[in-house]
Design a protein around this motif. Structure first.
Motif, PDB file in Angstrom:
ATOM      1  N   SER A 111       0.872  -1.268   0.074  1.00  0.00           N
ATOM      2  CA  SER A 111       0.057   0.043   0.046  1.00  0.00           C
ATOM      3  C   SER A 111       0.927   1.472   0.216  1.00  0.00           C
ATOM      4  CB  SER A 111      -0.968   0.048   1.135  1.00  0.00           C
ATOM      5  OG  SER A 111      -1.762  -0.981   1.245  1.00  0.00           O
ATOM      6  N   GLN A 114       2.235   1.637  -3.342  1.00  0.00           N
ATOM      7  CA  GLN A 114       1.305   2.096  -4.266  1.00  0.00           C
ATOM      8  C   GLN A 114       1.008   3.749  -4.063  1.00  0.00           C
ATOM      9  OE1 GLN A 114      -1.709  -0.846  -3.110  1.00  0.00           O
ATOM     10  NE2 GLN A 114      -1.598  -1.807  -4.859  1.00  0.00           N
ATOM     11  N   THR A 124      -1.515   2.340 -10.528  1.00  0.00           N
ATOM     12  CA  THR A 124      -1.167   1.109  -9.663  1.00  0.00           C
ATOM     13  C   THR A 124      -2.604   0.305  -9.578  1.00  0.00           C
ATOM     14  OG1 THR A 124      -2.121   1.821  -7.275  1.00  0.00           O
ATOM     15  CG2 THR A 124       0.451   2.214  -8.242  1.00  0.00           C
ATOM     16  N   ILE A 127      -5.063   1.665  -4.178  1.00  0.00           N
ATOM     17  CA  ILE A 127      -4.335   1.588  -3.027  1.00  0.00           C
ATOM     18  C   ILE A 127      -4.957   0.414  -2.315  1.00  0.00           C
ATOM     19  CG2 ILE A 127      -3.358   2.490  -0.866  1.00  0.00           C
ATOM     20  CD1 ILE A 127      -2.688   3.644  -3.856  1.00  0.00           C
ATOM     21  N   ALA A 131       0.007  -6.583  -4.687  1.00  0.00           N
ATOM     22  CA  ALA A 131       0.880  -6.234  -6.120  1.00  0.00           C
ATOM     23  C   ALA A 131       0.377  -6.827  -7.332  1.00  0.00           C
ATOM     24  CB  ALA A 131       2.160  -6.765  -5.695  1.00  0.00           C
ATOM     25  N   THR A 135      -0.082  -2.641 -10.356  1.00  0.00           N
ATOM     26  CA  THR A 135       1.113  -2.150  -9.485  1.00  0.00           C
ATOM     27  C   THR A 135       2.202  -2.556  -9.884  1.00  0.00           C
ATOM     28  OG1 THR A 135      -0.428  -2.203  -7.457  1.00  0.00           O
ATOM     29  CG2 THR A 135       2.028  -2.361  -7.117  1.00  0.00           C
ATOM     30  N   TRP A 139       5.368  -0.308 -10.910  1.00  0.00           N
ATOM     31  CA  TRP A 139       6.703  -0.388 -10.365  1.00  0.00           C
ATOM     32  C   TRP A 139       8.014  -0.507 -11.464  1.00  0.00           C
ATOM     33  CZ3 TRP A 139       9.490   0.328  -6.414  1.00  0.00           C
ATOM     34  CH2 TRP A 139      10.359  -0.228  -5.849  1.00  0.00           C
TER      35      TRP A 139
END
Length: 150
Positions: A111, A114, A124, A127, A131, A135, A139
């Motif tokens: 979280s 995110q 993402t 939230i 993952a 997300t 990343w």
């Protein structure tokens, strides 16, 4: 060596041990050699969780967190507990609330990550502490910003 091997295998002058029943060929009774105890040991494997990043991308985010003043350990492209502890410290210091800086990638860490990624305008998917594909894609986009953070 041969005598030791024969004794360990249950061989005697009277014949072979047939199975572990203690019966010898050509003999009426016999006892099988006691079973050896196998030693056991616990092996700890450091968990590595790159959240979908390849080695170069993981090195990039290690450089980012290092250059932000947090020690991820060796820049090796393997996001282990040292790298994640550094990220948790960064996320907490910047107000993204990653929870306890324990190096474990749980829902609070995700979280916080995110929220951090969203602050860069990356999608993402929400939230939610998971993952998921968005997300992971955000990343990777962050890791590849500027080509690399290293």
């Amino acid at each position: 060596m041969l005598r030791h091997t024969k004794a360990a295998a249950g061989l005697t002058a009277a014949g072979l041990v047939l199975g572990l029943t203690g019966t010898l060929a050509g003999a009426t009774t016999a006892t099988a050699a006691p079973a050896q105890q196998l030693s056991t040991r616990t092996v700890t494997i450091q968990a590595v969780n790159n959240l979908g990043l390849n080695t170069s991308e993981a090195k990039s985010v290690q450089c980012y967190v290092r250059d932000s003043g947090y020690d991820p350990g060796t820049i090796d492209g393997q996001l282990g507990s040292n790298s994640w502890r550094a990220w948790q410290n960064l996320l907490n210091a910047d107000g993204f609330n990653a929870g306890t800086a324990d190096g474990i990638v749980g829902p609070n860490t995700i979280s916080g990550l995110q929220r951090f990624l969203a602050s860069f305008g990356l999608d993402t998917g929400g939230i939610d502490g998971v993952a998921g594909p968005k997300t992971r894609a955000a990343w990777a986009s962050f890791a590849n910003a500027r080509g690399s953070w290293c």
